[in-house]
Design an enzyme around this catalytic site. Structure first.
Site, PDB file in Angstrom:
ATOM      1  N   GLU A  30      -8.165   7.372   3.321  1.00  0.00           N
ATOM      2  CA  GLU A  30      -6.804   6.893   4.348  1.00  0.00           C
ATOM      3  C   GLU A  30      -6.363   8.228   4.525  1.00  0.00           C
ATOM      4  O   GLU A  30      -5.535   9.042   3.734  1.00  0.00           O
ATOM      5  CB  GLU A  30      -5.931   5.988   3.569  1.00  0.00           C
ATOM      6  CG  GLU A  30      -4.891   5.679   4.692  1.00  0.00           C
ATOM      7  CD  GLU A  30      -4.148   4.477   4.254  1.00  0.00           C
ATOM      8  OE1 GLU A  30      -4.708   3.519   3.623  1.00  0.00           O
ATOM      9  OE2 GLU A  30      -2.810   4.254   4.715  1.00  0.00           O
ATOM     10  N   LYS A  43       1.112  -2.353  -1.077  1.00  0.00           N
ATOM     11  CA  LYS A  43      -0.247  -1.940  -0.726  1.00  0.00           C
ATOM     12  C   LYS A  43       0.127  -0.391  -0.714  1.00  0.00           C
ATOM     13  O   LYS A  43      -0.828   0.511  -0.975  1.00  0.00           O
ATOM     14  CB  LYS A  43      -0.644  -2.417   0.475  1.00  0.00           C
ATOM     15  CG  LYS A  43      -1.968  -2.088   1.083  1.00  0.00           C
ATOM     16  CD  LYS A  43      -1.917  -0.635   1.892  1.00  0.00           C
ATOM     17  CE  LYS A  43      -3.725  -0.347   2.185  1.00  0.00           C
ATOM     18  NZ  LYS A  43      -3.516   0.974   2.984  1.00  0.00           N
ATOM     19  N   ASP A  52     -10.644   2.696 -13.415  1.00  0.00           N
ATOM     20  CA  ASP A  52     -10.905   1.294 -12.777  1.00  0.00           C
ATOM     21  C   ASP A  52      -9.750   0.667 -11.660  1.00  0.00           C
ATOM     22  O   ASP A  52      -8.738   0.357 -12.228  1.00  0.00           O
ATOM     23  CB  ASP A  52     -11.122   0.167 -13.690  1.00  0.00           C
ATOM     24  CG  ASP A  52     -11.731  -1.208 -13.215  1.00  0.00           C
ATOM     25  OD1 ASP A  52     -11.495  -1.327 -12.089  1.00  0.00           O
ATOM     26  OD2 ASP A  52     -12.146  -2.123 -13.768  1.00  0.00           O
ATOM     27  N   HIS A  81       0.355   9.083  10.828  1.00  0.00           N
ATOM     28  CA  HIS A  81      -0.856   8.602  10.824  1.00  0.00           C
ATOM     29  C   HIS A  81      -1.780   9.165  11.907  1.00  0.00           C
ATOM     30  O   HIS A  81      -2.721   9.312  11.850  1.00  0.00           O
ATOM     31  CB  HIS A  81      -0.967   7.146  11.035  1.00  0.00           C
ATOM     32  CG  HIS A  81      -0.843   6.378   9.637  1.00  0.00           C
ATOM     33  ND1 HIS A  81      -2.129   6.260   9.005  1.00  0.00           N
ATOM     34  CD2 HIS A  81      -0.130   5.926   8.708  1.00  0.00           C
ATOM     35  CE1 HIS A  81      -1.926   5.781   7.895  1.00  0.00           C
ATOM     36  NE2 HIS A  81      -0.785   5.367   8.050  1.00  0.00           N
TER      37      HIS A  81
HETATM   38  C1  MEV Z   1      -0.267   1.942   5.041  1.00  0.00           C
HETATM   39  O1  MEV Z   1      -1.476   2.245   4.136  1.00  0.00           O
HETATM   40  C2  MEV Z   1       0.881   1.677   3.859  1.00  0.00           C
HETATM   41  C3  MEV Z   1       2.258   1.265   4.579  1.00  0.00           C
HETATM   42  O2  MEV Z   1       1.899   0.201   5.287  1.00  0.00           O
HETATM   43  C4  MEV Z   1       2.990   0.926   3.394  1.00  0.00           C
HETATM   44  C5  MEV Z   1       4.399   0.097   3.645  1.00  0.00           C
HETATM   45  O3  MEV Z   1       4.163  -0.390   4.989  1.00  0.00           O
HETATM   46  O4  MEV Z   1       5.325   0.107   3.108  1.00  0.00           O
HETATM   47  C6  MEV Z   1       2.636   2.231   5.362  1.00  0.00           C
END
Ligand code: MEV
Length: 420
Positions: free
Chosen positions: A82, A260, A276, A374
């Site tokens: 990513e 996430k 892992d 991004h």
């Molecule tokens: C993207 O991989 C992760 C985010 O969505 C985390 C978040 O929203 O806090 C930017």
């Protein structure tokens, strides 16, 4: 008609397996050539790691910079597909380092193995009987792994839980094992299997499952940072971060994304060091539900002096010996770059990376949004896919980002214009 049944596939050589798959799925010569190209993980090693190997799979390894953790400097190896993850961690670490960096501590490498006794009529009696034999059971477990004991680890404690289930009472024994520098899955699973017949003997009952729990809540890591308003862009940014955090703390839909983001960092270091990452993901998300509602793994607060205070707590079950850490050549180098000499130290560093990753995400989300960061790398990927050469990539990507249109069609159009 294609059939996925191939007798004895696992016994064949890597080359033979590849030939069979290539034939059955019409792989081209060029595709086969790509699969035959090995990087630092060679064919032989890969073939010892998993079953039915036909090739290896590369992902980028980046180094997050700027990290100070417990007043020590670290380069953080991160393996991830990513874009923006490594840059975000480095940026957040830069903000934090001007304010002292990250501070971490942990409970130590204590893993839980579960032994499930089913169809119990008198659970309190059974619980008592098991606990009454605690010393005997711990000794049995430790006899199984004298090396772990020799290095100061081993089975330390036994806890017994009673579950009321649709199939009647189940009595679940938790064996708590100090796994030292190892993640410890193999040791604790073996110990659980050894104790199962003993528990059956002691109770006269029937054991089914004997397996570790990924909710490794005796293996918690805590990471902390305290950021001056001036280091993060002022009071308004702090207000934004507090609103972002509070949203995640109150709403599972937001918390899932928030967490996430934390795991973007944690799993990337886990992968780079051969650990892992699925175990970490499972533990983290289960721990985020500790109090019934799934919530944020981090907490963000403003202290009495108006500083932003960040705190992350979660189970991190990782090791520096055994498993892929021992056989994957890049994992071994990543551990050297990171300089974590013990399993618990690696876990603590990973905790700091999780907090940094979250800081970067909530800061970006509360200010300019994350697409800006991004998009530039994403745009470069699209430019390459559209056929841009090395000298054209940056210009195509920049033009797409400027025009707020990052897609294949636009990339091709810009490319045509440039070439004209
Ligand atoms: C993207 O991989 C992760 C985010 O969505 C985390 C978040 O929203 O806090 C930017």
């Amino acid at each position: 008609m294609l059939s996925s049944r191939i007798s004895g596939f696992h016994k064949k050589s890597v080359q033979d397996r590849l030939e069979i798959i290539a034939e059955k799925t019409d792989l081209t010569k060029d595709e086969i050539k790509i699969l035959k190209k090995y990087g630092s993980l060679d064919e032989k090693t890969a073939d010892t790691m998993i079953e039915n190997v036909i090739s290896t799979f590369d992902i980028p390894l980046g180094i997050a910079t700027n990290f100070t953790i417990n007043d020590e400097e670290f380069f953080i190896p991160m393996a991830t597909e990513e874009s923006s993850v490594v840059a975000a961690a480095s940026n957040a670490a830069k903000i934090a380092r001007d304010c002292g960096g990250f501070y971490v501590n942990s409970l130590g490498p204590k893993m839980i193995a579960q032994i499930q006794l089913v169809n119990v009529k008198s659970p309190s009696q059974v619980k008592f009987k098991i606990l009454n034999e605690k010393e005997y059971l711990l000794k049995k477990a430790n006899d199984q792994d004298p090396i772990l004991k020799k290095f100061g680890g081993g089975a330390e404690d036994l806890e017994v839980r009673v579950l009321e289930t649709p199939l009647g009472y189940m009595v679940v024994t938790h064996l708590i094992v100090d796994t030292r520098d190892a993640m410890g899955a193999n040791s604790v699973n073996t110990m659980a299997e050894v104790l199962a017949p003993e528990i059956e003997k002691i109770t006269g009952g029937r054991v089914y499952l004997r397996i570790l729990s990924n909710l490794a809540d005796k293996r918690l890591v805590r990471a902390y940072t305290r950021i001056a308003p001036s280091a993060i862009g002022g009071e308004e940014v702090i207000e934004g971060i507090l609103n972002a955090y509070t949203f995640a703390s109150c709403d599972p839909y937001r918390a899932a994304t928030h967490n996430k983001g934390i795991m973007n960092g944690i799993s990337a270091v886990a992968i780079a060091t051969g650990n892992d990452f699925r175990a970490l993901e499972a533990g983290a998300h289960a721990y985020a539900s500790t109090y019934g509602q799934y919530t944020s793994l981090t907490r963000w607060e403003k202290d009495t002096e108006g500083y932003l205070v960040g705190f992350l707590e979660l189970p991190i079950a990782v090791g520096i010996i055994g498993g892929a850490t021992a056989v994957h050549p890049v994992a071994k180098i990543a551990l050297k770059i990171l300089g974590a000499e013990t399993g618990p130290k690696l876990a603590e560093v990973i905790g700091a990376v999780g907090l940094a990753q979250n800081l970067a995400a909530v800061r970006a989300l509360a200010t300019e949004g994350i697409q800006k960061g991004h998009m530039s790398l994403h745009a470069k990927n699209i430019a390459v896919m559209a056929g841009a050469s090395e000298t054209e990539v940056d210009e195509v990507a920049d033009k797409m980002v400027e025009g707020n249109q990052v897609n294949m069609e636009k990339a091709k159009q810009i490319l045509e214009e440039i070439r004209r």
